[in-house]
Scaffold this motif. Sequence first.
Motif, PDB file in Angstrom:
ATOM      1  N   MET A 219      32.720  35.521  32.012  1.00 28.48           N
ATOM      2  CA  MET A 219      31.266  35.350  32.062  1.00 28.48           C
ATOM      3  C   MET A 219      30.944  33.865  32.143  1.00 28.48           C
ATOM      4  SD  MET A 219      30.008  38.258  29.310  1.00 28.48           S
ATOM      5  CE  MET A 219      31.081  37.619  28.020  1.00 28.48           C
ATOM      6  N   PHE A 220      30.822  33.356  33.361  1.00 24.14           N
ATOM      7  CA  PHE A 220      30.447  31.969  33.604  1.00 24.14           C
ATOM      8  C   PHE A 220      29.243  31.941  34.538  1.00 24.14           C
ATOM      9  CE2 PHE A 220      35.099  32.018  33.003  1.00 24.14           C
ATOM     10  CZ  PHE A 220      35.188  31.220  31.854  1.00 24.14           C
ATOM     11  N   GLN A 221      28.379  30.959  34.336  1.00 22.15           N
ATOM     12  CA  GLN A 221      27.187  30.868  35.177  1.00 22.15           C
ATOM     13  C   GLN A 221      27.540  30.642  36.641  1.00 22.15           C
ATOM     14  OE1 GLN A 221      24.642  27.841  33.511  1.00 22.15           O
ATOM     15  NE2 GLN A 221      23.985  29.130  31.806  1.00 22.15           N
ATOM     16  N   TRP A 222      28.623  29.917  36.879  1.00 23.52           N
ATOM     17  CA  TRP A 222      28.991  29.598  38.254  1.00 23.52           C
ATOM     18  C   TRP A 222      29.778  30.727  38.925  1.00 23.52           C
ATOM     19  CZ3 TRP A 222      34.227  29.942  38.670  1.00 23.52           C
ATOM     20  CH2 TRP A 222      34.971  29.749  37.503  1.00 23.52           C
ATOM     21  N   LEU A 223      30.208  31.746  38.141  1.00 23.70           N
ATOM     22  CA  LEU A 223      31.013  32.831  38.687  1.00 23.70           C
ATOM     23  C   LEU A 223      30.128  34.028  39.008  1.00 23.70           C
ATOM     24  CD1 LEU A 223      33.891  33.824  39.342  1.00 23.70           C
ATOM     25  CD2 LEU A 223      34.000  34.740  37.016  1.00 23.70           C
ATOM     26  N   LYS A 224      30.102  34.401  40.259  1.00 20.64           N
ATOM     27  CA  LYS A 224      29.281  35.528  40.685  1.00 20.64           C
ATOM     28  C   LYS A 224      30.116  36.815  40.686  1.00 20.64           C
ATOM     29  CE  LYS A 224      26.274  32.739  43.659  1.00 20.64           C
ATOM     30  NZ  LYS A 224      25.721  32.557  45.034  1.00 20.64           N
ATOM     31  N   GLY A 225      29.475  37.910  40.314  1.00 21.44           N
ATOM     32  CA  GLY A 225      30.160  39.192  40.322  1.00 21.44           C
ATOM     33  C   GLY A 225      30.782  39.528  38.975  1.00 21.44           C
ATOM     34  N   ASP A 226      31.426  40.674  38.914  1.00 22.81           N
ATOM     35  CA  ASP A 226      32.018  41.222  37.699  1.00 22.81           C
ATOM     36  C   ASP A 226      33.536  41.062  37.759  1.00 22.81           C
ATOM     37  OD1 ASP A 226      32.753  42.651  35.487  1.00 22.81           O
ATOM     38  OD2 ASP A 226      31.530  44.411  35.939  1.00 22.81           O
ATOM     39  N   TRP A 227      34.074  40.077  37.010  1.00 19.17           N
ATOM     40  CA  TRP A 227      35.494  39.746  37.047  1.00 19.17           C
ATOM     41  C   TRP A 227      36.128  39.923  35.668  1.00 19.17           C
ATOM     42  CZ3 TRP A 227      37.933  38.307  41.587  1.00 19.17           C
ATOM     43  CH2 TRP A 227      37.098  37.954  42.660  1.00 19.17           C
ATOM     44  N   THR A 228      37.369  40.375  35.654  1.00 16.15           N
ATOM     45  CA  THR A 228      38.135  40.507  34.419  1.00 16.15           C
ATOM     46  C   THR A 228      39.562  40.028  34.668  1.00 16.15           C
ATOM     47  OG1 THR A 228      36.856  42.428  33.695  1.00 16.15           O
ATOM     48  CG2 THR A 228      38.983  42.093  32.643  1.00 16.15           C
ATOM     49  N   THR A 229      40.102  39.287  33.711  1.00 22.30           N
ATOM     50  CA  THR A 229      41.504  38.878  33.784  1.00 22.30           C
ATOM     51  C   THR A 229      42.298  39.625  32.714  1.00 22.30           C
ATOM     52  OG1 THR A 229      41.162  37.009  32.272  1.00 22.30           O
ATOM     53  CG2 THR A 229      40.956  36.583  34.639  1.00 22.30           C
ATOM     54  N   ILE A 230      43.548  39.928  33.030  1.00 23.55           N
ATOM     55  CA  ILE A 230      44.430  40.629  32.110  1.00 23.55           C
ATOM     56  C   ILE A 230      45.798  39.963  32.141  1.00 23.55           C
ATOM     57  CG2 ILE A 230      45.528  42.836  31.542  1.00 23.55           C
ATOM     58  CD1 ILE A 230      43.282  44.207  33.110  1.00 23.55           C
ATOM     59  N   LEU A 231      46.392  39.810  30.971  1.00 24.50           N
ATOM     60  CA  LEU A 231      47.774  39.350  30.885  1.00 24.50           C
ATOM     61  C   LEU A 231      48.577  40.421  30.173  1.00 24.50           C
ATOM     62  CD1 LEU A 231      49.845  37.124  31.412  1.00 24.50           C
ATOM     63  CD2 LEU A 231      49.317  36.213  29.141  1.00 24.50           C
ATOM     64  N   GLN A 232      49.651  40.851  30.802  1.00 21.48           N
ATOM     65  CA  GLN A 232      50.482  41.924  30.271  1.00 21.48           C
ATOM     66  C   GLN A 232      51.893  41.420  29.998  1.00 21.48           C
ATOM     67  OE1 GLN A 232      52.652  46.027  31.895  1.00 21.48           O
ATOM     68  NE2 GLN A 232      51.096  45.007  33.139  1.00 21.48           N
ATOM     69  N   LEU A 233      52.441  41.796  28.858  1.00 14.24           N
ATOM     70  CA  LEU A 233      53.857  41.603  28.556  1.00 14.24           C
ATOM     71  C   LEU A 233      54.466  43.002  28.497  1.00 14.24           C
ATOM     72  CD1 LEU A 233      56.349  39.957  27.739  1.00 14.24           C
ATOM     73  CD2 LEU A 233      55.597  40.191  25.351  1.00 14.24           C
ATOM     74  N   ARG A 234      55.467  43.259  29.361  1.00 18.49           N
ATOM     75  CA  ARG A 234      56.035  44.593  29.475  1.00 18.49           C
ATOM     76  C   ARG A 234      57.539  44.558  29.243  1.00 18.49           C
ATOM     77  NH1 ARG A 234      54.414  45.611  34.199  1.00 18.49           N
ATOM     78  NH2 ARG A 234      56.255  45.729  35.528  1.00 18.49           N
ATOM     79  N   ASN A 235      58.029  45.523  28.496  1.00 17.57           N
ATOM     80  CA  ASN A 235      59.455  45.697  28.261  1.00 17.57           C
ATOM     81  C   ASN A 235      59.874  47.038  28.868  1.00 17.57           C
ATOM     82  OD1 ASN A 235      61.478  46.869  25.599  1.00 17.57           O
ATOM     83  ND2 ASN A 235      62.141  45.419  27.171  1.00 17.57           N
ATOM     84  N   GLU A 236      60.929  47.012  29.671  1.00 20.54           N
ATOM     85  CA  GLU A 236      61.425  48.222  30.311  1.00 20.54           C
ATOM     86  C   GLU A 236      62.884  48.431  29.895  1.00 20.54           C
ATOM     87  OE1 GLU A 236      60.950  47.618  34.463  1.00 20.54           O
ATOM     88  OE2 GLU A 236      58.766  47.353  34.351  1.00 20.54           O
TER      89      GLU A 236
END
Length: 311
Positions: A219-236
């Motif tokens: 949520m930034f004034q200069w950022l238009k649209g609906d954006w989400t960031t995700i960081l995943q740590l996965r163990n297989e």
Amino acid sequence: MIIILSVVYFTKVDSQCLSSVNPVGGTENLLVLEKSSLRVITFYKYGEGKQYFEKDRHSDFNLIRKAYYNYVSGIVGYGISSKLTLETEFGYYINKSQIYATEPEYTLTGRGFNNLIASAKYNLYTNHKERIYFSAAAGIKIPFSRTPQQVNNVELPVEVQPTIGAYGFVFNSYFVKENSEKALRFFITNRVETNLPNLDDYQLGTAIFTSFYISKHLMFQWLKGDWTTILQLRNEIRTRDKISGRKKESSGGYVFLLAPQLNYVVKEKWYLSAMVDVPVYQYFNGTQLGAGIGITLSLSRAFSFVSPNES
């Protein structure tokens, strides 16, 4: 939010070694759907591997110069009730290839449908005040074909078969914790896949996947649209495969990956997502081809069949 996060947890399908060389067939949706809601998600995945490993060290073994695949898949879910969702996962290999380090080099390629997974997901716990959610699912894996694929009348090796041709079972759990004030969400997912032997008495090892995610709604004034960031740590983790009941030495192991992801919502209906798998630690039994970079693109949308009067 749950829809755009559905891309972040992947199933591993039908391959000997643990790595992003093996595609992410079906995907997990984290929580149940609303009653009479339909969710459709499509995926494209590219993965490759070029480096052999012996345990956690690079190996000079060089039978295969490069293994790679292009894979498309989908998942369709329908809300039977507010607590129960039925889902179907399926996938298709555009190609699943190995380039051998010979002179002249040659390539083996398999292509075709993979497996169908039919599952039921149930909402076990919901606390709206604390914004905590927990659900679990169980399902059956059904191969599209039980006959090994052949090219020029020669049966392809198991590593490039589009499906191993064996039935199996899948079990999942999903925990979600939200912090609305900070626009943060935390997720823990677990998946276990067991496999029965195929017609050639080849049995894939049990696969266990555990993932932790943190997401931030931008949520930034200069950022238009609906954006989400995700960081995943996965163990297989995968146990050793078996041939006629005997363990296969160069099979099984475990991998840790980091997977940054970016999501964008179009007109509050279409959910676009892009993710990169980056292996950070790999350990393999025997000598195996390790994981390389993987790239995933996803498009999804949910539909509600509840009339305004019913809602």
